[in-house]
Motif scaffolding. Structure first.
Motif, PDB file in Angstrom:
ATOM      1  N   SER A  79       0.887  -1.163   0.000  1.00 22.62           N
ATOM      2  CA  SER A  79       0.000   0.000   0.000  1.00 22.62           C
ATOM      3  C   SER A  79       0.918   1.205   0.000  1.00 22.62           C
ATOM      4  CB  SER A  79      -0.845   0.034   1.268  1.00 22.62           C
ATOM      5  OG  SER A  79      -1.718  -1.053   1.307  1.00 22.62           O
ATOM      6  N   LYS A  81       0.528   4.116   0.959  1.00 24.75           N
ATOM      7  CA  LYS A  81       0.510   4.934   2.172  1.00 24.75           C
ATOM      8  C   LYS A  81       1.326   4.331   3.309  1.00 24.75           C
ATOM      9  CE  LYS A  81      -3.565   3.610   4.671  1.00 24.75           C
ATOM     10  NZ  LYS A  81      -4.760   4.121   5.302  1.00 24.75           N
ATOM     11  N   ASP A  82       1.687   3.060   3.195  1.00 24.57           N
ATOM     12  CA  ASP A  82       2.536   2.445   4.218  1.00 24.57           C
ATOM     13  C   ASP A  82       4.022   2.566   3.889  1.00 24.57           C
ATOM     14  OD1 ASP A  82       0.279   1.680   5.636  1.00 24.57           O
ATOM     15  OD2 ASP A  82       0.163  -0.273   4.655  1.00 24.57           O
ATOM     16  N   ARG A 130      -6.899  10.657  10.942  1.00 24.87           N
ATOM     17  CA  ARG A 130      -8.358  10.522  10.982  1.00 24.87           C
ATOM     18  C   ARG A 130      -8.907  11.101  12.275  1.00 24.87           C
ATOM     19  NH1 ARG A 130      -7.834   4.452   8.531  1.00 24.87           N
ATOM     20  NH2 ARG A 130      -7.836   5.039   6.327  1.00 24.87           N
ATOM     21  N   ALA A 168     -10.201   2.987   5.080  1.00 21.73           N
ATOM     22  CA  ALA A 168     -10.028   3.421   3.689  1.00 21.73           C
ATOM     23  C   ALA A 168     -11.033   2.687   2.801  1.00 21.73           C
ATOM     24  CB  ALA A 168      -8.610   3.121   3.224  1.00 21.73           C
ATOM     25  N   SER A 170     -10.647   2.041  -0.257  1.00 20.41           N
ATOM     26  CA  SER A 170      -9.879   1.132  -1.116  1.00 20.41           C
ATOM     27  C   SER A 170      -9.646  -0.224  -0.464  1.00 20.41           C
ATOM     28  CB  SER A 170      -8.530   1.761  -1.475  1.00 20.41           C
ATOM     29  OG  SER A 170      -7.841   2.137  -0.296  1.00 20.41           O
ATOM     30  N   ARG A 174     -10.939  -3.769  -1.741  1.00 19.68           N
ATOM     31  CA  ARG A 174      -9.959  -4.785  -2.150  1.00 19.68           C
ATOM     32  C   ARG A 174     -10.170  -6.113  -1.450  1.00 19.68           C
ATOM     33  NH1 ARG A 174      -5.645  -0.562  -2.882  1.00 19.68           N
ATOM     34  NH2 ARG A 174      -5.437  -0.480  -5.150  1.00 19.68           N
ATOM     35  N   GLN A 197      -2.958   7.242  -0.400  1.00 18.53           N
ATOM     36  CA  GLN A 197      -4.070   6.338  -0.085  1.00 18.53           C
ATOM     37  C   GLN A 197      -4.746   5.819  -1.360  1.00 18.53           C
ATOM     38  OE1 GLN A 197      -6.162   6.944   3.519  1.00 18.53           O
ATOM     39  NE2 GLN A 197      -8.157   6.712   2.592  1.00 18.53           N
ATOM     40  N   GLY A 198      -4.994   4.506  -1.363  1.00 18.79           N
ATOM     41  CA  GLY A 198      -5.653   3.891  -2.514  1.00 18.79           C
ATOM     42  C   GLY A 198      -4.698   3.480  -3.622  1.00 18.79           C
TER      43      GLY A 198
HETATM   44  N1  LIG Z   1      -2.691   1.395   7.571  1.00 17.78           N
HETATM   45  C1  LIG Z   1      -3.393   0.202   7.173  1.00 17.78           C
HETATM   46  C2  LIG Z   1      -3.743   0.225   5.736  1.00 17.78           C
HETATM   47  N2  LIG Z   1      -2.791   0.272   4.786  1.00 17.78           N
HETATM   48  C3  LIG Z   1      -3.406   0.320   3.571  1.00 17.78           C
HETATM   49  C4  LIG Z   1      -4.764   0.275   3.777  1.00 17.78           C
HETATM   50  C5  LIG Z   1      -5.750   0.301   2.693  1.00 17.78           C
HETATM   51  C6  LIG Z   1      -5.850   1.657   2.082  1.00 17.78           C
HETATM   52  C7  LIG Z   1      -4.968   1.901   0.912  1.00 17.78           C
HETATM   53  O1  LIG Z   1      -4.883   1.050   0.019  1.00 17.78           O
HETATM   54  O2  LIG Z   1      -4.377   2.978   0.835  1.00 17.78           O
HETATM   55  C8  LIG Z   1      -5.007   0.201   5.151  1.00 17.78           C
HETATM   56  C9  LIG Z   1      -6.297   0.105   5.841  1.00 17.78           C
HETATM   57  C10 LIG Z   1      -6.946   1.426   6.143  1.00 17.78           C
HETATM   58  O3  LIG Z   1      -6.307   2.472   6.100  1.00 17.78           O
HETATM   59  O4  LIG Z   1      -8.135   1.441   6.493  1.00 17.78           O
END
Ligand SMILES: NCc1[nH]cc(CCC(=O)O)c1CC(=O)O
Length: 309
Positions: A79, A81-82, A130, A168, A170, A174, A197-198
């Protein structure tokens, strides 16, 4: 023909994202054989501590990177965002495929709207971004940490004392959950999403040119531009620690419009800027500079101190 080993965390979300990428590659005419190798990361093992305190996002990616250096795996799907904003030596985010929905989802018991939650209602999230933005809308609700994968968060919403949770969109889509679960889609005007994100990041060894050429087939130029703007902003503001920070860029024709956000964890101060331009790096840099000019660095430092990181 080369056999390609794809490393993946073993969560349903990670495996689905990995399978999606392999499917996209096949549709783009890549006919190599793919093998998925599951890897357990420290981030998956530590589920009971605030993530931001145990090392943040990097936890999830470290083990995968080690396997890549050792050539146990050839690529990994993350992901976006990670991903930390700086990549380790010798590894690159080589390809960014088309982005899924960028928004956060507000999911409430009995579909009670965010504005209709009773005072003192409990909203579950483990993201300070958030938390800050929900508290800015509803300073009278209580934010409670919630951990675990997407499926278990939905379960906790029903089984524990949460009145609502934020996820999220997404991730929800998924893992195959129905969008009918969503009470409200939080638009970036209300809740600026996490940078990236996404979107997905496909990571591989920098010198693996053969593989990079294959992966380039599923690169999405628009997502690459917008995510580059967002990550430029993130990089200039704070590196990899988890503070209330968000960024979302979109393209209309050639023009990028980016919303950038930094806030305090109590939601009492939210700094936002909207920046437009054609060059992703310039847009990200301008957003960072504008927020820094309004005290964003001081907010980031104060949050880090508060969190003891
Ligand atoms: N930190 C957890 C995480 N890492 C990626 C996603 C899915 C969202 C994405 O694909 O950006 C999520 C879950 C969430 O944020 O609810």
């Amino acid at each position: 023909m080369r056999h390609i080993v794809v490393g993946s965390r073993k969560s349903n979300l990670a495996l689905t994202q990995t399978d999606w990428v392999i499917e996209q590659l096949k549709q783009a005419g890549v006919d190599n054989e793919f093998e998925v190798k599951k890897i357990v990361t420290r981030g998956d093992q530590i589920l009971d501590v605030t993530l931001s305190k145990v090392g943040g996002k990097a936890l999830f990616v470290k083990e995968i990177e080690r396997a890549m250096y050792e050539k146990e795996i050839d690529l990994a799907v993350h992901s976006m965002k990670d991903m930390p904003s700086e990549m380790p030596e010798g590894l690159v985010i080589t390809t960014i495929p088309v982005r899924e929905d960028h928004r956060d989802a507000y999911i409430a018991e009995n579909n009670v709207a965010l504005k209709d939650l009773p005072a003192g209602a409990i909203v579950g999230t483990s993201s300070l971004r958030r938390k800050a933005q929900i508290l800015a809308e509803r300073p009278d609700v209580e934010i409670k940490w919630i951990r675990g994968n997407i499926e278990s968060r939905i379960r906790k919403l029903h089984e524990e004392d949460y009145d609502a949770i934020i996820l999220a969109v997404s991730g929800l889509k998924r893992v195959g959950l129905s969008e009918e679960l969503i009470t409200e889609y939080l638009e970036p005007e209300v809740c600026v999403p996490s940078v990236g994100q996404g979107a997905l990041a496909i990571e591989c060894r920098e010198d693996d040119h053969e593989l990079r050429e294959l992966l380039a087939r599923i690169s999405d130029p628009d997502t690459t531009k917008t995510v580059t703007a967002e990550r430029t902003f993130l990089n200039l503001l704070e590196g990899s620690c988890s503070v209330p920070i968000g960024g979302y860029a979109q393209l209309k024709g050639e023009e990028i419009t980016m919303t950038a956000f930094v806030g305090t964890t109590d939601g009492k101060t939210l700094l936002k800027e909207v920046v437009r331009g054609k060059e992703p790096e310039e847009v990200g840099t301008e957003a960072a500079q504008k927020l820094i000019g309004r005290g964003a660095k001081e907010i980031v430092e104060a949050v880090k101190e508060e969190l003891d990181i």
